[in-house]
Design a protein around this motif. Sequence first.
Motif, PDB file in Angstrom:
ATOM      1  N   ARG A  69       0.846  -1.192   0.000  1.00 22.96           N
ATOM      2  CA  ARG A  69       0.000   0.000   0.000  1.00 22.96           C
ATOM      3  C   ARG A  69       0.879   1.239   0.000  1.00 22.96           C
ATOM      4  O   ARG A  69       1.903   1.270   0.673  1.00 22.96           O
ATOM      5  CB  ARG A  69      -0.929  -0.012   1.223  1.00 22.96           C
ATOM      6  N   THR A  70       0.466   2.234  -0.755  1.00 26.45           N
ATOM      7  CA  THR A  70       1.300   3.422  -0.901  1.00 26.45           C
ATOM      8  C   THR A  70       0.486   4.677  -0.590  1.00 26.45           C
ATOM      9  O   THR A  70      -0.752   4.677  -0.660  1.00 26.45           O
ATOM     10  CB  THR A  70       1.863   3.535  -2.326  1.00 26.45           C
ATOM     11  N   ALA A 121     -12.050  -0.088   3.221  1.00 22.41           N
ATOM     12  CA  ALA A 121     -12.368   1.241   2.720  1.00 22.41           C
ATOM     13  C   ALA A 121     -13.883   1.444   2.771  1.00 22.41           C
ATOM     14  O   ALA A 121     -14.660   0.488   2.622  1.00 22.41           O
ATOM     15  CB  ALA A 121     -11.859   1.394   1.289  1.00 22.41           C
ATOM     16  N   PRO A 171      -1.012   8.231  -1.521  1.00 23.86           N
ATOM     17  CA  PRO A 171      -1.403   8.860  -2.786  1.00 23.86           C
ATOM     18  C   PRO A 171      -0.388   9.901  -3.226  1.00 23.86           C
ATOM     19  O   PRO A 171       0.186  10.620  -2.391  1.00 23.86           O
ATOM     20  CB  PRO A 171      -2.755   9.519  -2.445  1.00 23.86           C
ATOM     21  N   GLY A 180      -6.901   2.937   1.702  1.00 24.03           N
ATOM     22  CA  GLY A 180      -6.971   2.995   0.245  1.00 24.03           C
ATOM     23  C   GLY A 180      -8.198   3.692  -0.304  1.00 24.03           C
ATOM     24  O   GLY A 180      -8.622   3.402  -1.430  1.00 24.03           O
ATOM     25  N   ASP A 181      -8.763   4.633   0.465  1.00 14.90           N
ATOM     26  CA  ASP A 181      -9.985   5.295   0.018  1.00 14.90           C
ATOM     27  C   ASP A 181      -9.864   6.815   0.097  1.00 14.90           C
ATOM     28  O   ASP A 181     -10.858   7.515   0.238  1.00 14.90           O
ATOM     29  CB  ASP A 181     -11.164   4.821   0.869  1.00 14.90           C
TER      30      ASP A 181
END
Length: 266
Positions: free
Chosen positions: A9-10, A205, A12, A46-47
């Motif tokens: 996971r990164t 999310a 944004p 991630g949202d």
Amino acid sequence: MSDLDEERRTVPPELRGYLAEVVRRVRAVCGTGTVSVVAVGSVALGDYRHGRSDVDVLVVVEPGLPPAALRELAGELAHRRLPCPAAGLELVVYGADAAGRASGGAGYLMNLNTGPLLPERADLGGGGPAAFWFVVDRAIAHRAGITLWGAPARRVIAGPPPGELFAALREAVREHADGAGHLADNRVLAGCRAVVFCRTGRWTAKREAARETAAAEPAFRPLLEAAVRGYEQPGRTSAALPAGEVRAFLTWAGERVAEAAAAHGR
């Protein structure tokens, strides 16, 4: 979301430079007492929606950081000094002893809100918002936080005891049901995330949680689909959702969370 997929996971791209500077300023003020800096909230799950979402960050420091250093850090991170590209920065500082202890209390050293769409505030020593928000954030950090610098989130931030966590979720859904200060679509999506966690033990999310809930509860599908569409609109606007349907859904969600809390003795 797996507990083991942090490396996949990164952050944004719109936030990378900003969060790198947040980390630099935290380390400059807290020095060798800095233990970990962790992204939570929509970034971790991630949202993140640019222009709509806040940036949530947890900072863990060695115990004993003086109040003067906390006030200095609040000044260094204030929007007027470091413009926040998101709707706002919500940054919470914990001592390593408090962060590493499974607890249902607020437990923070400083709670900072700053940014273009957030009222400026820096609460020292637990005198700010209700404790349940911090309990939920630490639960997400323990399971899904993205470590921006320092020790891995799961190693330094303890998950709250299950009974305390479900009690906190119950209070969070109750506040969203009241509606004051929250966008309607976000209230609905937060209720979905709480229900999915209670059913599966996974933090997801909000939009993913809405889709899962809609598939399982067809009666709520039109409302949940409308909430997702509203959340995806540009800017910090809210979908015009029927107030009665929002209230009915959040009442139902609150009942599901209350059932989970009762099962864990709360």
